[in-house]
Write a protein that holds these residues in place. Structure first.
Motif, PDB file in Angstrom:
ATOM      1  N   TRP A 110       2.970  -4.616  10.063  1.00  0.00           N
ATOM      2  CA  TRP A 110       1.699  -5.218   9.666  1.00  0.00           C
ATOM      3  C   TRP A 110       0.697  -4.118   9.294  1.00  0.00           C
ATOM      4  O   TRP A 110       0.020  -4.198   8.268  1.00  0.00           O
ATOM      5  N   ALA A 111       0.612  -3.085  10.132  1.00  0.00           N
ATOM      6  CA  ALA A 111      -0.333  -1.993   9.879  1.00  0.00           C
ATOM      7  C   ALA A 111      -0.005  -1.284   8.573  1.00  0.00           C
ATOM      8  O   ALA A 111      -0.905  -0.988   7.772  1.00  0.00           O
ATOM      9  N   GLU A 112       1.267  -1.008   8.342  1.00  0.00           N
ATOM     10  CA  GLU A 112       1.659  -0.324   7.109  1.00  0.00           C
ATOM     11  C   GLU A 112       1.372  -1.186   5.883  1.00  0.00           C
ATOM     12  O   GLU A 112       0.929  -0.687   4.849  1.00  0.00           O
ATOM     13  N   GLU A 113       1.598  -2.493   5.990  1.00  0.00           N
ATOM     14  CA  GLU A 113       1.374  -3.403   4.868  1.00  0.00           C
ATOM     15  C   GLU A 113      -0.115  -3.586   4.547  1.00  0.00           C
ATOM     16  O   GLU A 113      -0.490  -3.737   3.392  1.00  0.00           O
ATOM     17  N   HIS A 114      -0.959  -3.551   5.560  1.00  0.00           N
ATOM     18  CA  HIS A 114      -2.368  -3.882   5.365  1.00  0.00           C
ATOM     19  C   HIS A 114      -3.317  -2.686   5.429  1.00  0.00           C
ATOM     20  O   HIS A 114      -4.542  -2.870   5.317  1.00  0.00           O
ATOM     21  N   MET A 115      -2.799  -1.469   5.571  1.00  0.00           N
ATOM     22  CA  MET A 115      -3.665  -0.300   5.724  1.00  0.00           C
ATOM     23  C   MET A 115      -4.598  -0.111   4.542  1.00  0.00           C
ATOM     24  O   MET A 115      -5.793   0.152   4.725  1.00  0.00           O
ATOM     25  N   ALA A 116      -4.109  -0.262   3.322  1.00  0.00           N
ATOM     26  CA  ALA A 116      -4.965  -0.079   2.144  1.00  0.00           C
ATOM     27  C   ALA A 116      -6.094  -1.109   2.134  1.00  0.00           C
ATOM     28  O   ALA A 116      -7.247  -0.784   1.814  1.00  0.00           O
ATOM     29  N   GLU A 117      -5.787  -2.330   2.518  1.00  0.00           N
ATOM     30  CA  GLU A 117      -6.795  -3.385   2.579  1.00  0.00           C
ATOM     31  C   GLU A 117      -7.860  -3.069   3.634  1.00  0.00           C
ATOM     32  O   GLU A 117      -9.057  -3.255   3.403  1.00  0.00           O
ATOM     33  N   ILE A 118      -7.426  -2.573   4.757  1.00  0.00           N
ATOM     34  CA  ILE A 118      -8.352  -2.185   5.834  1.00  0.00           C
ATOM     35  C   ILE A 118      -9.233  -1.031   5.367  1.00  0.00           C
ATOM     36  O   ILE A 118     -10.447  -1.017   5.597  1.00  0.00           O
TER      37      ILE A 118
END
Length: 133
Positions: A110-118
């Motif tokens: 989840w963190a790897e998938e959403h890091m750019a969004e964060i």
């Protein structure tokens, strides 16, 4: 909750006195997550301390030692010391530790998938905040 839950009962993370909070603090660290991943990939084999450190870029010897000591105390890893000079220390996940790999893998993904969004959300927030006075 004034007393710790029995082995057969669930904790309540919303209760300030519940030991579940302390456990989440320990298993929720990046170093615990990385150590579980490295050891799970090696399962059923052991991994030496030096190899763990090499496979976890950025971790200091002290932090890795503290993390592994905590994981051993919690029953997540087994530690074996060879009586050599210097001693060779080996680690492997216990069955309990191995059961933690799945949930942590989901969180890592989840963190790897959403890091750019964060990151974008943080940038927008920083751009909208007035400069410090």
């Amino acid at each position: 909750m004034t007393t710790p839950p029995d082995a057969g009962t669930r904790g309540d993370v919303f209760d300030p006195e519940c030991p579940t909070r302390r456990l989440l603090d320990r298993v929720g660290t990046k170093w615990t997550s990385m150590a579980v991943k490295v050891l799970a990939e090696a399962d059923p084999h052991e991994v030496r301390f030096a190899e763990l450190r090499r496979r976890m870029p950025g971790v200091s010897q002290k932090m890795l030692s503290t993390t592994l000591r905590s994981m051993a105390r919690d029953g997540l890893v087994a530690r074996r010391v060879e009586p050599t000079v210097p001693p060779r220390v080996h680690y492997r996940l216990t069955r309990l530790g191995l059961s933690l790999d799945g949930p942590l893998a989901v969180l890592r993904a989840w963190a790897e998938e959403h890091m750019a969004e964060i990151d974008r959300a943080n940038e927008r927030t920083e751009a909208a905040e007035p400069p410090p006075q």
